[in-house]
Motif scaffolding. Structure first.
Motif, PDB file in Angstrom:
ATOM      1  N   UNK A 100       0.700  -1.291   0.134  1.00 42.23           N
ATOM      2  CA  UNK A 100      -0.270  -0.019  -0.089  1.00 42.23           C
ATOM      3  C   UNK A 100       0.743   0.946   0.200  1.00 42.23           C
ATOM      4  N   UNK A 101       2.063   1.313  -0.220  1.00 41.48           N
ATOM      5  CA  UNK A 101       3.494   2.450  -0.393  1.00 41.48           C
ATOM      6  C   UNK A 101       2.838   2.973  -1.778  1.00 41.48           C
ATOM      7  N   UNK A 102       3.007   4.112  -1.392  1.00 42.23           N
ATOM      8  CA  UNK A 102       3.349   5.031  -2.856  1.00 42.23           C
ATOM      9  C   UNK A 102       3.862   4.517  -4.043  1.00 42.23           C
ATOM     10  N   UNK A 103       5.040   4.467  -3.519  1.00 46.13           N
ATOM     11  CA  UNK A 103       5.913   3.686  -4.135  1.00 46.13           C
ATOM     12  C   UNK A 103       6.640   2.103  -4.202  1.00 46.13           C
ATOM     13  N   UNK A 104       5.378   1.910  -4.064  1.00 47.61           N
ATOM     14  CA  UNK A 104       5.486   0.023  -4.140  1.00 47.61           C
ATOM     15  C   UNK A 104       5.557  -0.024  -6.108  1.00 47.61           C
TER      16      UNK A 104
END
Length: 142
Positions: A100-104
């Motif tokens: 769920x991290x923005x830079x995943x």
């Protein structure tokens, strides 16, 4: 016998994942040595980050039914050598953490795990708990 040993880079989310799956309070602490939970063995990231520690992993896997390779979705690199899963007699599964991290980058994380020889991959978030129920079912944890 433990259900699974989790192996992955420092900060990949192994300890947090084990705490969630074990219904324990989530608290951050750097894993310094093998930590034994009722259903899991948590390995320090250094054990996979440095080849000289591979023997510590290999000598402990006989205590587990399954081996989980944990790949952080935000990490562009991989510490798992090609076909690393073939090192073990146990079933090896993959976990992509921090989805769920923005830079995943899920595609890159999945490629890393597949290159390591993993076929069964779970995409999980410790924040939203996405994917955790499927991993619990796979590991037969209540």
């Amino acid at each position: 016998m433990k259900k699974a040993m989790l192996i992955g880079k420092s900060g990949s989310g192994k300890t947090t994942l084990i705490q969630f799956l074990s219904s324990e309070e989530i608290r951050y602490n750097k894993t310094q040595a093998m930590e034994y939970y009722p259903d899991f063995i948590d390995t320090p990231g250094e054990y996979i980050e440095s080849r000289r520690y591979y023997s510590a992993i290999i000598s402990s896997v006989d205590q587990c039914q399954k081996i989980g390779l944990v790949q952080d979705a935000t990490d562009r690199g991989s510490v798992f050598p090609p076909n690393f899963a073939k090192t073990f007699n146990q079933e090896v599964f993959g976990v992509i953490s921090k989805i769920d991290k923005e830079n995943a980058d899920l595609e890159n994380a999945e490629k890393s795990l597949k290159r390591a020889g993993v076929n069964k991959i779970f995409k999980i978030s410790s924040i939203s708990q996405e994917g955790l129920k499927y991993l619990k079912k796979y590991l037969k944890i209540k």
